[in-house]
Design an enzyme around this catalytic site. Structure first.
Site, PDB file in Angstrom:
ATOM      1  CB  THR A 192     -11.490  -1.364  -2.094  1.00 50.87           C
ATOM      2  OG1 THR A 192     -10.573  -0.142  -2.347  1.00 50.87           O
ATOM      3  CG2 THR A 192     -11.618  -2.230  -3.261  1.00 50.87           C
ATOM      4  CE1 TYR A 227      -5.281   1.547   5.133  1.00 48.37           C
ATOM      5  CE2 TYR A 227      -6.434   3.148   3.808  1.00 48.37           C
ATOM      6  CZ  TYR A 227      -5.598   1.893   3.876  1.00 48.37           C
ATOM      7  OH  TYR A 227      -5.456   1.196   2.707  1.00 48.37           O
ATOM      8  CG  LEU A 237      -9.425  -5.149   5.689  1.00 52.88           C
ATOM      9  CD1 LEU A 237     -10.185  -5.661   6.826  1.00 52.88           C
ATOM     10  CD2 LEU A 237      -7.981  -5.484   6.166  1.00 52.88           C
ATOM     11  CG  HIS A 238      -7.641  -1.635  -0.637  1.00 51.74           C
ATOM     12  ND1 HIS A 238      -8.369  -0.586  -0.901  1.00 51.74           N
ATOM     13  CD2 HIS A 238      -6.741  -1.052   0.390  1.00 51.74           C
ATOM     14  CE1 HIS A 238      -7.740   0.514  -0.585  1.00 51.74           C
ATOM     15  NE2 HIS A 238      -6.861   0.309   0.382  1.00 51.74           N
ATOM     16  CG  ASP A 239      -5.795  -6.837  -1.726  1.00 48.02           C
ATOM     17  OD1 ASP A 239      -4.601  -6.912  -1.440  1.00 48.02           O
ATOM     18  OD2 ASP A 239      -6.190  -6.109  -2.749  1.00 48.02           O
TER      19      ASP A 239
END
Ligand code: RIB
Ligand code: CA
Length: 309
Positions: A192, A227, A237-239
């Site tokens: 991610t 970041y 945008l991990h999710d």
């Protein structure tokens, strides 16, 4: 061809919102329910944010409230990263409705039984609701197709050197999920943190000028600097990863592994211990761990989805 039924359990924050928005426009999947858990911001706000994002999409997804705190550890939010509202720099109208009356875990179980083994359960926040459901309903494991999570890391961490926020927030619940007997597809920081959007790409999508792309820009924009200060090329945008995997598994590289969670140690609490890089292997390959992604394809498919509203 019938669509894949997907339940999203989340702590809607900035990247959870991006994940829901993206999932809402994927051809192969149908969101059949959304549940909120305390995480990035408290439960009342994550629940409200889920409804507000559903409103923004022009959909009427049923939204259920879940756990307001972890199983054992004290609750710690991530509002420093997601903002006080949880939606970064974006502001949405007040929610059109209240959450459903059922608790998240009750609704997850009901839907899983209804979908008789086809339900894909995606969790993008702490795993308290999912663990509650698996514990309160021992036969749930027989009704779920898979559990796909954003959480953990085969190496590294983002809250401590070895723990990622979702797992560390409720390590006991996470351990229960990995021990449940349901295959866990783990989208940890290994993959991610490669799923980032650059400042230039964010400005490009903002030029599209729709309510959804404008929301996406406004919610993500404040995190870009955060970041960049950490040395990342953009905002992670991990999710979005576990949802996009359901439509485009080909853009990911995954490996089967044994994964279990440290719940006792002070130094390594919340670490997802995998046997990926060790001579000694766990007996059970209870997980599939995502390790790489084609970032250009990630951005292409996510932006295509955001522009479809
Ligand atoms: O560590 C990243 C995860 O923690 C993401 O799910 C983000 O939304 C936060 O919940
Ligand atoms: Ca999240």
């Amino acid at each position: 061809m019938s669509k894949i039924p997907v339940w999203i359990d989340c702590d809607t924050g900035v990247d959870d919102a991006a994940a829901i928005l993206t999932a809402g426009q994927l051809e192969k999947i149908e969101i059949v329910g959304i549940s909120a858990v305390a995480g990035n911001v408290p439960l009342e706000k994550t629940t409200k944010n889920c409804i507000c994002v559903s409103d923004l999409m022009g959909r009427d997804y049923p939204v259920y409230a879940g756990a307001s705190r972890p199983w054992i550890r004290p609750y710690e939010d991530a509002s420093s990263v997601h903002g006080n509202s949880g939606l970064g720099g974006a502001v949405l109208p007040e929610p059109s409705k209240a959450p459903e009356k059922e608790k998240a875990w009750e609704a997850i179980y009901r839907e899983a039984v209804k979908r008789s083994g086809e339900l894909e359960l995606v969790a993008t926040g702490p795993l308290t609701n999912v663990a509650n459901a698996l514990t309160l309903y021992p036969d749930l494991k027989d009704h779920l197709k898979r559990i796909l999570i954003m959480g953990g890391a085969a190496s590294g961490g983002n809250v401590t050197p070895c723990a990622e926020y979702n797992i560390l927030t409720d390590p006991d619940a996470a351990q229960a999920v990995f021990r449940s007997g349901v295959k866990v597809y783990m989208f940890g920081l290994d993959v991610t943190e490669k799923a980032y959007v650059t400042r230039k790409e964010l400005e490009e999508i903002n030029e599209y000028g729709s309510p959804v792309t404008t929301f996406f820009h406004d919610s993500v924009e404040p995190r870009i600097s955060w970041y960049e200060e950490l040395g990342f090329p953009g905002s992670c945008l991990h999710d979005v990863c576990p949802l996009l995997y359901l439509e485009h598994p080909e853009i990911f590289r995954t490996e089967e592994a044994g994964v279990f969670v440290e719940t006792q140690s002070e130094l390594t609490l919340g670490k997802t211990v995998t046997d990926l890089f060790s001579d000694h292997q766990f007996e059970e390959k209870n997980a599939v761990v995502a390790l790489d992604i084609d970032r250009d394809a990630f951005i292409k498919y996510m932006f295509e989805a955001l522009k479809k509203y």
